[in-house]
Design a protein around this motif. Structure first.
Motif, PDB file in Angstrom:
ATOM      1  N   PHE A 155     -70.128 -72.693  86.366  1.00  0.00           N
ATOM      2  CA  PHE A 155     -69.014 -73.325  87.070  1.00  0.00           C
ATOM      3  C   PHE A 155     -69.033 -72.869  88.525  1.00  0.00           C
ATOM      4  CE2 PHE A 155     -65.569 -74.497  83.758  1.00  0.00           C
ATOM      5  CZ  PHE A 155     -66.527 -74.860  82.815  1.00  0.00           C
ATOM      6  N   PRO A 156     -68.534 -73.700  89.427  1.00  0.00           N
ATOM      7  CA  PRO A 156     -68.308 -73.215  90.797  1.00  0.00           C
ATOM      8  C   PRO A 156     -67.388 -71.986  90.752  1.00  0.00           C
ATOM      9  CG  PRO A 156     -68.127 -75.593  90.723  1.00  0.00           C
ATOM     10  CD  PRO A 156     -68.220 -75.130  89.300  1.00  0.00           C
ATOM     11  N   GLU A 157     -67.642 -71.061  91.622  1.00  0.00           N
ATOM     12  CA  GLU A 157     -66.925 -69.784  91.567  1.00  0.00           C
ATOM     13  C   GLU A 157     -65.423 -69.967  91.674  1.00  0.00           C
ATOM     14  OE1 GLU A 157     -64.837 -66.334  92.839  1.00  0.00           O
ATOM     15  OE2 GLU A 157     -65.273 -68.039  94.187  1.00  0.00           O
ATOM     16  N   ARG A 158     -64.955 -70.823  92.595  1.00  0.00           N
ATOM     17  CA  ARG A 158     -63.505 -70.979  92.778  1.00  0.00           C
ATOM     18  C   ARG A 158     -62.873 -71.678  91.575  1.00  0.00           C
ATOM     19  NH1 ARG A 158     -61.963 -72.705  98.882  1.00  0.00           N
ATOM     20  NH2 ARG A 158     -63.610 -74.258  98.640  1.00  0.00           N
ATOM     21  N   THR A 159     -63.624 -72.572  90.908  1.00  0.00           N
ATOM     22  CA  THR A 159     -63.101 -73.198  89.684  1.00  0.00           C
ATOM     23  C   THR A 159     -63.001 -72.163  88.579  1.00  0.00           C
ATOM     24  OG1 THR A 159     -64.199 -75.272  90.307  1.00  0.00           O
ATOM     25  CG2 THR A 159     -63.451 -75.067  88.030  1.00  0.00           C
ATOM     26  N   ARG A 160     -64.039 -71.336  88.468  1.00  0.00           N
ATOM     27  CA  ARG A 160     -64.043 -70.306  87.422  1.00  0.00           C
ATOM     28  C   ARG A 160     -62.904 -69.321  87.644  1.00  0.00           C
ATOM     29  NH1 ARG A 160     -68.912 -68.933  88.104  1.00  0.00           N
ATOM     30  NH2 ARG A 160     -68.628 -67.034  89.344  1.00  0.00           N
ATOM     31  N   ARG A 161     -62.667 -68.961  88.913  1.00  0.00           N
ATOM     32  CA  ARG A 161     -61.608 -68.003  89.201  1.00  0.00           C
ATOM     33  C   ARG A 161     -60.223 -68.594  88.911  1.00  0.00           C
ATOM     34  NH1 ARG A 161     -62.692 -66.928  94.500  1.00  0.00           N
ATOM     35  NH2 ARG A 161     -60.963 -68.180  95.295  1.00  0.00           N
ATOM     36  N   GLY A 162     -60.073 -69.915  89.099  1.00  0.00           N
ATOM     37  CA  GLY A 162     -58.767 -70.536  88.890  1.00  0.00           C
ATOM     38  C   GLY A 162     -58.529 -71.021  87.472  1.00  0.00           C
ATOM     39  N   LEU A 163     -59.505 -70.847  86.588  1.00  0.00           N
ATOM     40  CA  LEU A 163     -59.398 -71.371  85.231  1.00  0.00           C
ATOM     41  C   LEU A 163     -58.148 -70.876  84.498  1.00  0.00           C
ATOM     42  CD1 LEU A 163     -61.020 -73.246  83.345  1.00  0.00           C
ATOM     43  CD2 LEU A 163     -62.139 -71.211  82.419  1.00  0.00           C
ATOM     44  N   PRO A 164     -57.746 -69.614  84.599  1.00  0.00           N
ATOM     45  CA  PRO A 164     -56.543 -69.159  83.874  1.00  0.00           C
ATOM     46  C   PRO A 164     -55.270 -69.871  84.306  1.00  0.00           C
ATOM     47  CG  PRO A 164     -57.867 -67.292  84.602  1.00  0.00           C
ATOM     48  CD  PRO A 164     -58.420 -68.486  85.290  1.00  0.00           C
ATOM     49  N   TYR A 165     -55.328 -70.564  85.451  1.00  0.00           N
ATOM     50  CA  TYR A 165     -54.112 -71.186  85.979  1.00  0.00           C
ATOM     51  C   TYR A 165     -54.090 -72.714  85.772  1.00  0.00           C
ATOM     52  CZ  TYR A 165     -54.388 -66.600  88.004  1.00  0.00           C
ATOM     53  OH  TYR A 165     -54.522 -65.250  88.152  1.00  0.00           O
ATOM     54  N   ILE A 166     -55.065 -73.193  85.037  1.00  0.00           N
ATOM     55  CA  ILE A 166     -55.055 -74.606  84.649  1.00  0.00           C
ATOM     56  C   ILE A 166     -54.291 -74.710  83.332  1.00  0.00           C
ATOM     57  CG2 ILE A 166     -56.460 -76.614  84.019  1.00  0.00           C
ATOM     58  CD1 ILE A 166     -58.755 -75.385  85.644  1.00  0.00           C
ATOM     59  N   ALA A 214     -59.151 -83.502  77.087  1.00  0.00           N
ATOM     60  CA  ALA A 214     -59.365 -82.137  76.638  1.00  0.00           C
ATOM     61  C   ALA A 214     -58.037 -81.391  76.691  1.00  0.00           C
ATOM     62  CB  ALA A 214     -60.393 -81.435  77.515  1.00  0.00           C
ATOM     63  N   VAL A 215     -57.917 -80.367  75.851  1.00  0.00           N
ATOM     64  CA  VAL A 215     -56.698 -79.571  75.844  1.00  0.00           C
ATOM     65  C   VAL A 215     -56.484 -78.918  77.206  1.00  0.00           C
ATOM     66  CG1 VAL A 215     -55.629 -77.503  74.841  1.00  0.00           C
ATOM     67  CG2 VAL A 215     -56.727 -79.211  73.354  1.00  0.00           C
ATOM     68  N   GLN A 216     -57.550 -78.458  77.787  1.00  0.00           N
ATOM     69  CA  GLN A 216     -57.502 -77.926  79.153  1.00  0.00           C
ATOM     70  C   GLN A 216     -58.434 -78.784  80.022  1.00  0.00           C
ATOM     71  OE1 GLN A 216     -59.240 -74.008  79.984  1.00  0.00           O
ATOM     72  NE2 GLN A 216     -57.416 -73.476  81.187  1.00  0.00           N
ATOM     73  N   GLY A 217     -57.852 -79.652  80.792  1.00  0.00           N
ATOM     74  CA  GLY A 217     -58.645 -80.603  81.550  1.00  0.00           C
ATOM     75  C   GLY A 217     -59.296 -79.991  82.769  1.00  0.00           C
ATOM     76  N   LEU A 218     -60.533 -80.439  83.046  1.00  0.00           N
ATOM     77  CA  LEU A 218     -61.277 -79.932  84.194  1.00  0.00           C
ATOM     78  C   LEU A 218     -61.524 -81.019  85.239  1.00  0.00           C
ATOM     79  CD1 LEU A 218     -63.900 -77.721  82.289  1.00  0.00           C
ATOM     80  CD2 LEU A 218     -61.777 -76.988  83.412  1.00  0.00           C
ATOM     81  N   THR A 219     -60.862 -82.160  85.064  1.00  0.00           N
ATOM     82  CA  THR A 219     -61.010 -83.229  86.041  1.00  0.00           C
ATOM     83  C   THR A 219     -59.798 -83.240  86.970  1.00  0.00           C
ATOM     84  OG1 THR A 219     -59.903 -84.867  84.641  1.00  0.00           O
ATOM     85  CG2 THR A 219     -62.283 -84.619  84.351  1.00  0.00           C
ATOM     86  N   GLY A 220     -59.984 -83.812  88.171  1.00  0.00           N
ATOM     87  CA  GLY A 220     -58.869 -83.984  89.090  1.00  0.00           C
ATOM     88  C   GLY A 220     -58.386 -82.702  89.739  1.00  0.00           C
ATOM     89  N   LEU A 221     -59.149 -81.618  89.623  1.00  0.00           N
ATOM     90  CA  LEU A 221     -58.707 -80.345  90.205  1.00  0.00           C
ATOM     91  C   LEU A 221     -58.898 -80.340  91.724  1.00  0.00           C
ATOM     92  CD1 LEU A 221     -60.365 -77.932  87.611  1.00  0.00           C
ATOM     93  CD2 LEU A 221     -57.976 -78.714  87.652  1.00  0.00           C
ATOM     94  N   ARG A 222     -58.138 -79.501  92.367  1.00  0.00           N
ATOM     95  CA  ARG A 222     -58.304 -79.346  93.817  1.00  0.00           C
ATOM     96  C   ARG A 222     -59.679 -78.762  94.119  1.00  0.00           C
ATOM     97  NH1 ARG A 222     -54.619 -75.644  97.961  1.00  0.00           N
ATOM     98  NH2 ARG A 222     -55.517 -76.514  99.898  1.00  0.00           N
ATOM     99  N   ARG A 223     -60.092 -77.816  93.268  1.00  0.00           N
ATOM    100  CA  ARG A 223     -61.426 -77.224  93.396  1.00  0.00           C
ATOM    101  C   ARG A 223     -62.273 -77.795  92.262  1.00  0.00           C
ATOM    102  NH1 ARG A 223     -60.479 -76.119  98.421  1.00  0.00           N
ATOM    103  NH2 ARG A 223     -58.776 -74.608  98.721  1.00  0.00           N
ATOM    104  N   GLU A 224     -63.102 -78.780  92.597  1.00  0.00           N
ATOM    105  CA  GLU A 224     -63.801 -79.534  91.576  1.00  0.00           C
ATOM    106  C   GLU A 224     -64.743 -78.664  90.763  1.00  0.00           C
ATOM    107  OE1 GLU A 224     -65.742 -82.851  93.347  1.00  0.00           O
ATOM    108  OE2 GLU A 224     -63.865 -83.868  93.892  1.00  0.00           O
ATOM    109  N   ALA A 225     -64.859 -79.035  89.470  1.00  0.00           N
ATOM    110  CA  ALA A 225     -65.730 -78.284  88.564  1.00  0.00           C
ATOM    111  C   ALA A 225     -67.169 -78.770  88.623  1.00  0.00           C
ATOM    112  CB  ALA A 225     -65.207 -78.418  87.139  1.00  0.00           C
ATOM    113  N   GLY A 226     -67.398 -79.912  89.209  1.00  0.00           N
ATOM    114  CA  GLY A 226     -68.756 -80.435  89.291  1.00  0.00           C
ATOM    115  C   GLY A 226     -68.996 -81.549  88.283  1.00  0.00           C
ATOM    116  N   LYS A 227     -69.913 -82.439  88.639  1.00  0.00           N
ATOM    117  CA  LYS A 227     -70.155 -83.625  87.817  1.00  0.00           C
ATOM    118  C   LYS A 227     -70.669 -83.271  86.427  1.00  0.00           C
ATOM    119  CE  LYS A 227     -70.110 -88.157  87.794  1.00  0.00           C
ATOM    120  NZ  LYS A 227     -68.846 -88.905  87.953  1.00  0.00           N
ATOM    121  N   ALA A 228     -71.530 -82.296  86.325  1.00  0.00           N
ATOM    122  CA  ALA A 228     -72.082 -81.925  85.023  1.00  0.00           C
ATOM    123  C   ALA A 228     -70.975 -81.455  84.086  1.00  0.00           C
ATOM    124  CB  ALA A 228     -73.144 -80.840  85.175  1.00  0.00           C
ATOM    125  N   VAL A 229     -70.021 -80.719  84.617  1.00  0.00           N
ATOM    126  CA  VAL A 229     -68.921 -80.189  83.813  1.00  0.00           C
ATOM    127  C   VAL A 229     -67.982 -81.316  83.393  1.00  0.00           C
ATOM    128  CG1 VAL A 229     -66.880 -78.701  83.843  1.00  0.00           C
ATOM    129  CG2 VAL A 229     -69.039 -77.885  84.808  1.00  0.00           C
TER     130      VAL A 229
END
Length: 895
Positions: A312-323, A281-296
């Motif tokens: 999304f988990p709250e901490r993943t959603r909050r950190g999305l602009p920094y991915i 994906a252009v913006q990857g959601l795997t391998g993050l320190r704050r996991e996005a969850g299996k469904a995502v």
């Protein structure tokens, strides 16, 4: 007599129908690979008919095994002398359930439930294909204006791009300057408008902002009913100055709108030739320190829409602009053995290494969960250096460029490979020929007018396809499914002179025939092996073979004058096509296809002072000063054209219609004798390689168009060759350029070249004798066939002289076999088998041994047999196939 024949030809043109006594026999249609493909985007193939069986207005129906009609479109490709249809082209479209086998039979044509429609406007052409719609512009640089899938804009602004560099590499303080060009439309033609297949031809050239033009192009865009795939045949002709015009990049560019899709729902795919896939994906959601969850992460990996952001988990959603979002990707095939993938966030930032491998399959996908497109270059790794770039994937529109010549590679350098070494006179050039077999002449080794044709595919999707779907598309683009009429039925129609037999799996074989079949297979496999082991690949090289082997260095003589690239020498193309017709092997078809593409484009000058002649074998495909019709001959193209109805090959054959006039500009004998070229109404031509080439052009043009002038020239030339004092043994003569009539010689001298019959003349004359009732021509040819390999005492008695140039004895055994067959002469038949076996059947028919060479004697492990040359392989293969055709029943028992 002449008036009556011309009147008959004209009447056939005007006669709307021919009343034939019965319906043509249904023809079985098979998949070339003998299996139903997982993805089929449409295919066009040729079907041959026996003389006098198909009316010119006959309609046809394609059916599956149960008799259900399938969507198809047909049209005549060629006609017999009686005006009946000789070849029919069939365009087959995708169907909901593809059958294992089909039949083509007389009946009403079925166009399917969703026929393709075309709307021709003053400024555009619109092709509507069910859920798929393409808009093509008629002027400017934007060739593909837009592609829609269900009214959803999927791709737009398709245009050709070219990068020109002023020097191949930096020299001292000289600056490297790169100039961009865009393709500009000069002419657009709607060649077919449905209902099953539409075809648009676009011609133009590349322009820079400074007004410079370079590289004329021809594009053909193919559309099939029920398919969301566009097949593009892309041809360029080199018209630059190779001393200063260095191509840095060449390709097709399109935009893919992202429709404001979230960055994490945008997807990039690349495929490898071994079934691997790069998918991110252009913006990857795997391998993050704050996991996005299996469904995502599972949804993203599969290309499905990820769950809503609020899930999304709250901490993943909050950190999305920094991915980071990676907007640029590049796949680069630098050699046939290595590709790399890199990516970066955007211009001005560093590239990251994203993947490596051996061979990429040439497919990339760019899109989102709202849809996108897959872009493919066929023969990607084989035609290296190639590249696919994706840029701005994080912006409103991504940009995809299919680079046929990769800008990551060094610039294309087409300069001649040496400085002439002082060969400024014919005498010195003859000395050069004696030592390296290279026929050099200053100014003749230029690439001016050589061409290259590539195949591209664009396929749209309403969503990001699964990994399995994109791999299926990649396989279909790399190895398009091909339909083929039953080869046994094809042989029985009488086309191509019936110079081969069809191998039957359940047919009992004599031990001798089995040996011949095994050696035929071995020769083909040997060249497959040589292509792979010696890497006969590359943008300008793929499809050709090398000429002769160097047993000292354990390489083919890639750098030794006339021993390097083969350039169709001794009918290599015809051997491969006849071997395919005999064996039915899919790999033989594709090897012959690649050779036909190459030898018809790269080895021939299509513009400039040498057009439309081809170049003899050389280190560079265009390097030899021997510009000859025997290389550009239509005889090498006919097989592929009639089996596939390929329009580009049709263009190449049309180019040759007046090729004999080029001999006035580039006379083949200029280095051997003083020639008077003041009379431009006549041209000196050999009765072998020259006449065989022009006769192939006239024959093919006449049977395709029923043009009376082509028929007139062909028959006039046949009659006046036969009327020569020694017939074909007279060797050459002066031909009227308009009528095709040869001046009758006033001497009985003989002039024989071992090359006369080995560039397609043998196969051509077999077809001409079948087509036309001209006893004097048949007698002249049978005399040549009988006497070429005859003992010198017989030659002396029949011809009044003998000749020294008596080589290719084994290859000419097929001439003896043909004469024995036509005259029912068992004694001559036995002689033919002796010639073929060189009177040593055990040695001649045994499987040659291969020696494995490894380091340090070779760069990589190879298998060699220094006794095998391409001249030998082509001539042995053709002789074997034709002796099986004509004289199998007379095969000696001691073979």
């Amino acid at each position: 007599m002449f008036f009556g024949q011309r009147l008959l030809s004209l009447l056939l043109l005007l006669w709307p129908t021919l009343i034939l006594s019965s319906q043509p026999t249904p023809v079985t249609i098979n998949w070339l690979d003998q299996q139903v493909p997982t993805q089929f985007n449409g295919n066009t193939f040729g079907v041959a008919w026996p003389r006098g069986t198909v009316n010119r207005d006959q309609s046809f129906q394609l059916q599956n095994e149960e008799g259900r009609p399938l969507p198809a479109q047909t049209w005549p490709l060629a006609y017999w002398p009686d005006g009946s249809v000789k070849w029919t082209a069939v365009a087959a479209a995708p169907d909901s359930k593809l059958p294992r086998q089909m039949q083509l039979l007389a009946g009403p044509t079925h166009t399917g439930n969703h026929p393709l429609t075309v709307e021709d406007y003053p400024d555009s052409i619109v092709i509507k294909n069910g859920t798929h719609q393409t808009i093509l512009a008629k002027s400017g640089s934007e060739i593909i204006r837009a592609i829609y899938h269900k009214q959803h804009l999927t791709a737009r602004n398709g245009h050709l791009v070219l990068l020109l560099q002023n020097t191949p590499e930096a020299y001292g303080t000289q600056a490297v300057v790169t100039t961009p060009f865009r393709g500009q439309i000069k002419n657009i033609e709607l060649e077919q408008s449905g209902p099953v297949r539409a075809l648009v031809k676009v011609e133009g050239t590349h322009f820079s902002d400074t007004g410079k033009t370079l590289l004329p192009f021809v594009l053909r865009l193919y559309f099939y009913a029920g398919s969301n795939n566009i097949r593009i045949m892309h041809t360029i002709i080199y018209d630059g100055d190779e001393e200063q015009d260095f191509i840095r990049g060449l390709g097709l560019r399109m935009e893919v709108p992202m429709h404001q899709t979230e960055l994490y729902n945008r997807h990039v795919r690349f495929t490898s030739a071994d079934g691997g896939l790069f998918g991110e994906a252009v913006q990857g959601l795997t391998g993050l320190r704050r996991e996005a969850g299996k469904a995502v992460t599972t949804a993203q990996l599969e290309g499905r829409p990820v769950p809503p952001l609020e899930e999304f988990p709250e901490r993943t959603r909050r950190g999305l602009p920094y991915i980071p979002a990676f907007g640029d990707y590049s796949l680069f095939q630098s050699t046939p053995d290595a590709f790399s993938i890199k990516k970066r966030t955007k211009a001005g930032h560093s590239w990251l290494k994203a993947g490596q491998g051996n061979r990429a399959n040439g497919t990339a996908y760019m899109g989102s969960t709202q849809g996108g497109a897959a872009f493919s270059i066929r023969n990607f790794w084989q035609s290296y250096p190639a590249q696919i770039d994706i840029k701005n994937a994080a912006a409103e529109s991504a940009e995809v460029t299919l680079w046929l010549w990769a800008p990551e590679a060094p610039a294309m350098d087409l300069r001649f490979y040496h400085d002439g070494m002082g060969m400024d006179s014919y005498e010195k050039q003859w000395e050069g020929l004696e030592i390296t077999y290279e026929d050099y002449e200053p100014g003749y080794g230029r690439p001016l007018g050589v061409a290259r044709t590539s195949e591209l595919h664009i396929q749209t999707y309403p969503h990001t396809p699964s990994r399995e779907e994109i791999l299926a598309h990649s396989r279909a683009a790399a190895t398009p499914p091909v339909l083929m009429a039953d080869l046994q039925q094809l042989q029985q129609t009488g086309v191509f002179g019936q110079t081969w037999t069809v191998r039957q799996a359940d047919e009992p074989e004599s031990p001798a025939r089995q040996k011949i079949e095994e050696r035929l297979d071995w020769l083909f496999h040997f060249y497959q092996l040589q292509v792979a082991q010696h890497r006969w690949y590359g943008f300008w090289d793929y499809g050709d073979f090398m000429h002769t082997y160097d047993s000292d260095r354990h390489v083919w003589r890639y750098d030794v004058g006339g021993y390097a690239w083969d350039n169709s020498e001794l009918a290599t193309d015809i051997w491969l096509w006849n071997y395919f017709l005999h064996s039915g092997r899919a790999d033989a078809f594709r090897l012959a296809e690649a050779m036909t593409r190459h030898t018809g484009e790269v080895d021939v000058h299509h513009q400039g002072p040498f057009a439309p002649l081809g170049s003899r074998h050389n280190v560079q495909h265009w390097g030899c000063s021997a510009k000859q019709m025997r290389i550009s001959t239509v005889a090498n193209r006919r097989y592929y054209y009639y089996l596939t109805a390929d329009e580009r090959v049709g263009d190449l054959m049309d180019e040759q219609l007046n090729a004999h006039l080029a001999l006035l500009k580039v006379p083949p004998l200029r280095k051997r004798m003083d020639l008077d070229l003041s009379d431009t109404t006549r041209v000196t031509m050999s009765f072998g390689t020259d006449w065989g080439a022009i006769a192939s052009a006239w024959l093919t043009h006449w049977e395709r168009t029923e043009d009376p002038h082509s028929l007139e020239r062909l028959k006039n030339s046949m009659r006046t060759i036969a009327a020569q004092p020694q017939g074909f043994f007279t060797g050459l003569g002066s031909m009227d350029t308009h009528s095709g009539t040869f001046e009758l010689e006033d001497h009985t001298n003989i002039n024989v070249s071992h090359l006369n019959a080995v560039f397609g003349l043998t196969e051509l004359n077999a077809e001409l004798i079948d087509l036309f009732d001209m006893p004097e021509f048949e007698a002249a040819w049978l005399r040549y066939c009988t006497l070429y390999n005859a003992p010198q005492s017989v030659q002396k008695k029949e011809l009044g002289a003998t000749y020294r140039n008596h080589v290719l004895h084994q290859g000419h055994s097929r001439l003896s076999a043909y004469a024995a067959y036509k005259t029912n002469n068992p004694k001559l038949g036995r002689r033919a088998w002796q010639e073929f076996s060189l009177q040593n059947p055990e040695k001649s028919l045994s499987i040659p041994s291969l020696q494995q060479i490894e380091g340090p004697r070779s760069l990589r492990p190879i298998n060699e047999n220094p006794e095998i040359s391409t001249n030998y392989a082509a001539q042995w293969g053709l002789a074997a196939l034709q002796l099986l055709r004509y004289l199998e029943q007379q095969m000696p028992k001691d073979f």
